[in-house]
Design an enzyme around this catalytic site. Structure first.
Site, PDB file in Angstrom:
ATOM      1  CG  ASP A  10      -2.054  -0.832   1.229  1.00  0.00           C
ATOM      2  OD1 ASP A  10      -2.176  -1.600   0.267  1.00  0.00           O
ATOM      3  OD2 ASP A  10      -2.860  -0.766   2.169  1.00  0.00           O
ATOM      4  CG  ASP A  11       0.147   3.805   2.253  1.00  0.00           C
ATOM      5  OD1 ASP A  11      -1.013   3.509   1.892  1.00  0.00           O
ATOM      6  OD2 ASP A  11       0.466   3.958   3.436  1.00  0.00           O
ATOM      7  CG  HIS A  62      -4.584   2.449  -0.476  1.00  0.00           C
ATOM      8  ND1 HIS A  62      -5.457   1.897   0.433  1.00  0.00           N
ATOM      9  CD2 HIS A  62      -3.525   2.898   0.271  1.00  0.00           C
ATOM     10  CE1 HIS A  62      -4.951   2.013   1.657  1.00  0.00           C
ATOM     11  NE2 HIS A  62      -3.793   2.626   1.591  1.00  0.00           N
ATOM     12  CG  HIS A  66      -3.963   7.038   2.663  1.00  0.00           C
ATOM     13  ND1 HIS A  66      -3.878   7.012   4.029  1.00  0.00           N
ATOM     14  CD2 HIS A  66      -3.668   5.789   2.254  1.00  0.00           C
ATOM     15  CE1 HIS A  66      -3.521   5.796   4.424  1.00  0.00           C
ATOM     16  NE2 HIS A  66      -3.397   5.025   3.364  1.00  0.00           N
ATOM     17  CE1 TYR A 103      -4.001   6.482   8.017  1.00  0.00           C
ATOM     18  CE2 TYR A 103      -5.966   7.299   6.895  1.00  0.00           C
ATOM     19  CZ  TYR A 103      -4.652   7.461   7.270  1.00  0.00           C
ATOM     20  OH  TYR A 103      -3.982   8.597   6.887  1.00  0.00           O
ATOM     21  CG  HIS A 153       2.036  -0.023   4.492  1.00  0.00           C
ATOM     22  ND1 HIS A 153       1.720  -1.029   5.371  1.00  0.00           N
ATOM     23  CD2 HIS A 153       0.906   0.728   4.348  1.00  0.00           C
ATOM     24  CE1 HIS A 153       0.457  -0.874   5.760  1.00  0.00           C
ATOM     25  NE2 HIS A 153      -0.060   0.178   5.149  1.00  0.00           N
TER      26      HIS A 153
HETATM   27 ZN   LIG Z   1      -2.614   3.135   3.200  1.00  0.00          ZN
END
Ligand SMILES: [Zn+2]
Length: 217
Positions: A10-11, A62, A66, A103, A153
């Site tokens: 993720d991210d 995603h 965010h 989250y 991540h």
């Molecule tokens: Zn995230």
């Protein structure tokens, strides 16, 4: 039938840690799925995405900003998802098929507004800077089984997760796991992921909702 596992990150995208993760995937000849934040996509980070695609990896949604999406109204949620999916399509030529809530924050408005299956995964506390490499690896290795999704991540500077891959991937390969993308883990297991159901999948066989008291994420 071989045991299946899906590595996810993720991210991203970015031009340091995303590329370091891709190097590890190449080293072990495995694929992964990347859940992107649309606001992190720019001309340079898009090159990391194209590299991932060329390696057989999958790109998913995603969100745009965010945010804690349970604080957003239905239209804003829909706009976040649409913007992100279209941005990803511009780079990859494929519309995302899965959503990971920022989250792992979920409410009923999101469940109804988003037309994609929700994915969580077994995490290694790798968003905590102080969580050491070996603990990230052992948390995941102790949690997963056939049909599991791993949640990590590739945020910029997350070097301990890059290092943890040198423990996680060879150990699971030794145990007979085959690494596949999120779409493939459902297809290969013969399970159709549900939408608007409130299920947030960490394993493909999951059937309980996010608000069930027995849901462990
Ligand atoms: Zn995230």
């Amino acid at each position: 039938m071989s045991k299946l596992i899906a590595l996810t990150f993720d991210d991203g995208p970015n031009t340091d840690t995303t590329l370091d993760v891709l190097e590890k995937l190449k080293k072990y000849d495995v694929v992964a799925t990347f859940f992107l934040i649309a606001d992190a996509i720019n001309d340079r980070s898009a090159e990391s995405v194209k590299k991932a695609i060329a390696m057989g990896c999958e790109i998913e949604n995603h969100s745009k900003t965010h945010s804690y999406m349970d604080q957003l109204d239905e239209q804003t949620i829909k706009d976040e998802i649409k913007y992100t999916s279209e941005k990803i399509f511009e780079i990859t030529g494929r519309m995302p098929e899965f959503f990971r809530p920022p989250y792992i924050n979920v409410n009923e408005t999101m469940v109804q507004a988003i037309d994609l299956p929700f994915i969580c995964g077994h995490g290694g506390r790798d968003w905590e800077p102080d969580c050491p490499t070996d603990e990230r690896a052992s948390l995941i290795l102790n949690a997963v089984s056939d049909g599991s999704i791993i949640l990590l991540h590739d945020m910029s500077g997350n070097d301990k997760t890059v290092a943890a891959l040198d423990i996680i991937i060879p150990e699971l390969q030794k145990q007979g796991y085959e690494f596949v993308t999120v779409s493939q883990i459902f297809i290969r297991k013969g399970i159709t992921p549900t939408v608007h159901s409130g299920i947030v999948y960490s394993d493909v066989t999951q059937t309980i909702r996010f608000d069930d008291p027995n849901y462990e994420g």
